[in-house]
Design a protein around this motif. Structure first.
Motif, PDB file in Angstrom:
ATOM      1  N   SER A 176     -22.962   3.504 -12.273  1.00 21.79           N
ATOM      2  CA  SER A 176     -24.411   4.133 -11.745  1.00 21.79           C
ATOM      3  C   SER A 176     -24.127   5.193 -10.914  1.00 21.79           C
ATOM      4  CB  SER A 176     -25.047   3.129 -11.412  1.00 21.79           C
ATOM      5  OG  SER A 176     -24.851   2.465 -10.099  1.00 21.79           O
ATOM      6  N   ALA A 177     -25.383   5.968 -10.408  1.00 24.61           N
ATOM      7  CA  ALA A 177     -25.316   6.915  -9.739  1.00 24.61           C
ATOM      8  C   ALA A 177     -24.988   6.447  -8.112  1.00 24.61           C
ATOM      9  CB  ALA A 177     -26.652   7.578  -9.474  1.00 24.61           C
ATOM     10  N   ALA A 178     -25.411   5.099  -7.993  1.00 31.79           N
ATOM     11  CA  ALA A 178     -24.991   4.306  -6.468  1.00 31.79           C
ATOM     12  C   ALA A 178     -23.621   3.901  -6.660  1.00 31.79           C
ATOM     13  CB  ALA A 178     -25.926   3.059  -6.532  1.00 31.79           C
ATOM     14  N   ASP A 179     -23.060   3.535  -7.694  1.00 32.03           N
ATOM     15  CA  ASP A 179     -21.695   3.205  -7.855  1.00 32.03           C
ATOM     16  C   ASP A 179     -20.814   4.489  -7.284  1.00 32.03           C
ATOM     17  OD1 ASP A 179     -21.924   0.610  -8.448  1.00 32.03           O
ATOM     18  OD2 ASP A 179     -21.862   1.070 -10.586  1.00 32.03           O
ATOM     19  N   ILE A 180     -21.168   5.625  -7.907  1.00 31.16           N
ATOM     20  CA  ILE A 180     -20.370   6.931  -7.841  1.00 31.16           C
ATOM     21  C   ILE A 180     -20.479   7.373  -6.394  1.00 31.16           C
ATOM     22  CG2 ILE A 180     -20.331   9.358  -8.342  1.00 31.16           C
ATOM     23  CD1 ILE A 180     -21.366   8.366 -11.071  1.00 31.16           C
ATOM     24  N   ALA A 181     -21.756   7.031  -5.573  1.00 33.83           N
ATOM     25  CA  ALA A 181     -21.980   7.542  -4.355  1.00 33.83           C
ATOM     26  C   ALA A 181     -21.025   7.019  -3.430  1.00 33.83           C
ATOM     27  CB  ALA A 181     -23.348   7.290  -3.785  1.00 33.83           C
ATOM     28  N   ARG A 182     -21.108   5.179  -3.559  1.00 35.46           N
ATOM     29  CA  ARG A 182     -20.441   4.542  -2.942  1.00 35.46           C
ATOM     30  C   ARG A 182     -18.469   4.821  -3.101  1.00 35.46           C
ATOM     31  NH1 ARG A 182     -24.131   0.737  -4.286  1.00 35.46           N
ATOM     32  NH2 ARG A 182     -22.890  -0.072  -6.032  1.00 35.46           N
ATOM     33  N   PHE A 183     -18.386   5.012  -4.354  1.00 32.23           N
ATOM     34  CA  PHE A 183     -16.916   5.391  -4.412  1.00 32.23           C
ATOM     35  C   PHE A 183     -16.573   6.535  -3.693  1.00 32.23           C
ATOM     36  CE2 PHE A 183     -13.341   6.935  -6.882  1.00 32.23           C
ATOM     37  CZ  PHE A 183     -12.375   5.849  -6.959  1.00 32.23           C
ATOM     38  N   GLU A 184     -17.356   7.665  -3.925  1.00 27.58           N
ATOM     39  CA  GLU A 184     -16.926   8.991  -3.115  1.00 27.58           C
ATOM     40  C   GLU A 184     -16.982   8.878  -1.536  1.00 27.58           C
ATOM     41  OE1 GLU A 184     -19.897  11.703  -4.943  1.00 27.58           O
ATOM     42  OE2 GLU A 184     -18.456  12.018  -6.567  1.00 27.58           O
ATOM     43  N   ALA A 185     -17.981   7.805  -1.284  1.00 26.70           N
ATOM     44  CA  ALA A 185     -17.919   7.892   0.300  1.00 26.70           C
ATOM     45  C   ALA A 185     -16.450   7.201   0.776  1.00 26.70           C
ATOM     46  CB  ALA A 185     -19.026   6.784   0.587  1.00 26.70           C
ATOM     47  N   GLY A 186     -15.886   6.204  -0.088  1.00 27.68           N
ATOM     48  CA  GLY A 186     -14.654   5.773   0.205  1.00 27.68           C
ATOM     49  C   GLY A 186     -13.755   6.732  -0.070  1.00 27.68           C
ATOM     50  N   VAL A 187     -13.482   7.829  -0.918  1.00 23.94           N
ATOM     51  CA  VAL A 187     -12.827   8.804  -0.995  1.00 23.94           C
ATOM     52  C   VAL A 187     -12.779   9.641   0.341  1.00 23.94           C
ATOM     53  CG1 VAL A 187     -12.189  11.015  -2.009  1.00 23.94           C
ATOM     54  CG2 VAL A 187     -12.678   8.796  -3.372  1.00 23.94           C
ATOM     55  N   GLU A 188     -13.851   9.885   0.807  1.00 24.93           N
ATOM     56  CA  GLU A 188     -14.039  10.568   2.148  1.00 24.93           C
ATOM     57  C   GLU A 188     -13.300   9.935   3.277  1.00 24.93           C
ATOM     58  OE1 GLU A 188     -17.993  11.700   2.715  1.00 24.93           O
ATOM     59  OE2 GLU A 188     -18.294  12.771   0.960  1.00 24.93           O
ATOM     60  N   ARG A 189     -13.569   8.606   3.351  1.00 30.46           N
ATOM     61  CA  ARG A 189     -13.035   7.827   4.310  1.00 30.46           C
ATOM     62  C   ARG A 189     -11.303   7.815   4.235  1.00 30.46           C
ATOM     63  NH1 ARG A 189     -17.298   4.199   3.112  1.00 30.46           N
ATOM     64  NH2 ARG A 189     -16.004   3.020   2.026  1.00 30.46           N
ATOM     65  N   ASP A 190     -11.036   7.810   2.957  1.00 29.30           N
ATOM     66  CA  ASP A 190      -9.517   7.944   2.788  1.00 29.30           C
ATOM     67  C   ASP A 190      -8.964   9.235   3.362  1.00 29.30           C
ATOM     68  OD1 ASP A 190      -9.249   5.498   1.623  1.00 29.30           O
ATOM     69  OD2 ASP A 190      -9.202   6.143  -0.454  1.00 29.30           O
ATOM     70  N   LEU A 191      -9.625  10.378   2.973  1.00 33.51           N
ATOM     71  CA  LEU A 191      -9.226  11.570   3.353  1.00 33.51           C
ATOM     72  C   LEU A 191      -9.152  12.017   4.719  1.00 33.51           C
ATOM     73  CD1 LEU A 191     -10.792  13.623   0.611  1.00 33.51           C
ATOM     74  CD2 LEU A 191      -8.499  13.270   0.800  1.00 33.51           C
ATOM     75  N   ALA A 192     -10.268  11.415   5.525  1.00 31.82           N
ATOM     76  CA  ALA A 192     -10.519  11.417   6.869  1.00 31.82           C
ATOM     77  C   ALA A 192      -9.364  10.808   7.640  1.00 31.82           C
ATOM     78  CB  ALA A 192     -11.744  10.878   7.379  1.00 31.82           C
ATOM     79  N   ALA A 193      -8.806   9.404   7.084  1.00 29.24           N
ATOM     80  CA  ALA A 193      -7.695   8.798   7.685  1.00 29.24           C
ATOM     81  C   ALA A 193      -6.379   9.453   7.597  1.00 29.24           C
ATOM     82  CB  ALA A 193      -7.830   7.412   7.084  1.00 29.24           C
ATOM     83  N   LEU A 194      -6.254  10.215   6.573  1.00 33.90           N
ATOM     84  CA  LEU A 194      -5.238  11.015   6.223  1.00 33.90           C
ATOM     85  C   LEU A 194      -5.118  12.339   7.076  1.00 33.90           C
ATOM     86  CD1 LEU A 194      -4.729  10.243   2.458  1.00 33.90           C
ATOM     87  CD2 LEU A 194      -3.196   9.323   4.258  1.00 33.90           C
ATOM     88  N   GLY A 195      -6.080  12.543   7.623  1.00 34.54           N
ATOM     89  CA  GLY A 195      -6.287  13.913   8.433  1.00 34.54           C
ATOM     90  C   GLY A 195      -6.387  14.970   7.383  1.00 34.54           C
ATOM     91  N   MET A 196      -7.252  14.631   5.952  1.00 37.12           N
ATOM     92  CA  MET A 196      -7.292  15.579   5.111  1.00 37.12           C
ATOM     93  C   MET A 196      -8.599  15.817   4.970  1.00 37.12           C
ATOM     94  SD  MET A 196      -4.501  14.247   2.321  1.00 37.12           S
ATOM     95  CE  MET A 196      -4.593  15.517   1.477  1.00 37.12           C
ATOM     96  N   GLY A 197      -9.579  15.498   5.934  1.00 37.38           N
ATOM     97  CA  GLY A 197     -10.864  15.873   5.901  1.00 37.38           C
ATOM     98  C   GLY A 197     -11.316  17.257   5.733  1.00 37.38           C
ATOM     99  N   GLY A 198     -12.669  17.561   5.967  1.00 39.45           N
ATOM    100  CA  GLY A 198     -13.192  19.032   6.001  1.00 39.45           C
ATOM    101  C   GLY A 198     -12.271  19.930   6.922  1.00 39.45           C
ATOM    102  N   GLN A 199     -11.909  19.477   8.015  1.00 42.19           N
ATOM    103  CA  GLN A 199     -11.305  20.297   9.191  1.00 42.19           C
ATOM    104  C   GLN A 199      -9.790  19.525   8.995  1.00 42.19           C
ATOM    105  OE1 GLN A 199     -12.070  23.014  10.487  1.00 42.19           O
ATOM    106  NE2 GLN A 199     -14.116  23.167   9.392  1.00 42.19           N
ATOM    107  N   LEU A 200      -8.854  20.186   8.730  1.00 44.34           N
ATOM    108  CA  LEU A 200      -7.698  19.615   8.547  1.00 44.34           C
ATOM    109  C   LEU A 200      -6.847  19.403  10.155  1.00 44.34           C
ATOM    110  CD1 LEU A 200      -5.843  21.425   5.659  1.00 44.34           C
ATOM    111  CD2 LEU A 200      -6.869  19.057   5.594  1.00 44.34           C
TER     112      LEU A 200
END
Length: 311
Positions: A47-71
């Protein structure tokens, strides 16, 4: 209601004004996958809510790896990220990001002989790639950047029974050959209601297979104007749709009873110019309504649908 001449001239007018091009494939490679997969995503349609939660998890992953919006200095080192969302039983969406230099060749392999070259480094926060499997099975999705490899698994369940309902054929059989018949706003058949500002039943024109009838529905930017649903309001499963656009691209959207987005599919194969109809295996479950958006007509040959029995 527009006259036949207006309908025939529509694709030419759109071409002259510049048709919208289909979205370009997302580009960008990816690293380990740790975003949690919602239970509903793991077992059916997201669902749209499922996708939003999943994408929020992706953003957390990228931030933890130092790969967020600002590297960060950590994220600037060559690395990749891959995570895969189950959009529905047969469709996967890969979320990707890479910091490898341009000279590094990156490839996304869907595990079914489908591959894509990925631009690197990623230029957006998270790149996306979508893929629909045509055969059921367990697949390994692999992102390779040089010697760096990331993998994710996907179990596809494909329903391959298109054209079982035979929509529009009986009506079109009584029409004059190579003709089309305007319908006043709403067309009903086999327990389904099709509504649009302009509707036409077609017969053996614009790439329709011999003996098949079709339905032309005018799609505009307001999705609420063009849709189909059951006449009783019951939910249904849309396994597949065989359709095309008339000239410019159009997109269909499936919604549940709460208005949540189940999935979407874009058609760019212009039947008015001789392109064949395309069967899209969707596997959408618990659908309340399917809408259409675009600057042209959706041309439906057939639907494979099953209506839920009342509780």
């Amino acid at each position: 209601m527009k006259r036949i001449a207006s309908l025939l001239l529509l694709p030419l007018l759109l071409a002259a004004c510049g048709q919208p091009s289909p979205p370009s494939a997302a580009s960008g490679p990816a690293a380990s996958s740790s975003a949690a997969l919602p239970s509903s995503v793991a077992t059916g349609t997201a669902s749209a809510a499922d996708i939003a939660r999943f994408e929020a998890g992706v953003e957390r992953d990228l931030a933890a790896l130092g790969m967020g919006g600002q590297l960060t200095a950590q994220g600037a080192a060559p690395k990749s990220y891959l995570n895969v969302l189950r959009v529905n039983d047969s469709s996967a969406r890969a979320y990707l990001k890479t910091t490898f230099p341009t000279a590094t060749g990156c490839t996304l392999d869907w595990g079914d002989s489908g591959t894509q070259s990925i631009n690197t480094p990623s230029t957006v926060a998270t790149d996306q790639q979508n893929h629909t499997y045509t055969q059921s099975g367990a697949y390994t999705i692999t992102l390779t950047c040089g010697t760096n490899v990331k993998t994710s698994s996907f179990q596809a369940t494909v329903v391959s029974s298109p054209n079982v309902m035979g929509f529009f054929d009986e009506y079109a059989a009584g029409m004059q050959w190579n003709g089309y018949q305007p319908v006043d706003g709403i067309y009903t058949e086999k327990g389904f209601k099709f509504s649009a500002p302009e509707i036409y039943i077609t017969n053996n024109i614009w790439s329709l297979p011999q003996g098949h009838g079709g339905l032309l529905m005018a799609c505009y930017q307001q999705e609420s104007l063009t849709y189909f649903e059951t006449t009783t309001g019951q939910l249904f499963d849309l396994q597949s749709i065989t359709a095309g656009n008339l000239g410019a691209p159009v997109t269909i959207f499936g919604y549940d009873s709460l208005g949540g987005l189940i999935g979407s599919a874009e058609f760019t194969n212009a039947t008015n110019y001789g392109a064949p109809f395309e069967t899209r295996v969707l596997g959408w479950k618990n659908v309340a309504r399917v809408t259409c958006s675009g600057d042209d007509y959706l041309h439906i040959d057939d639907l494979d649908v099953s209506v839920h029995t009342p509780d």
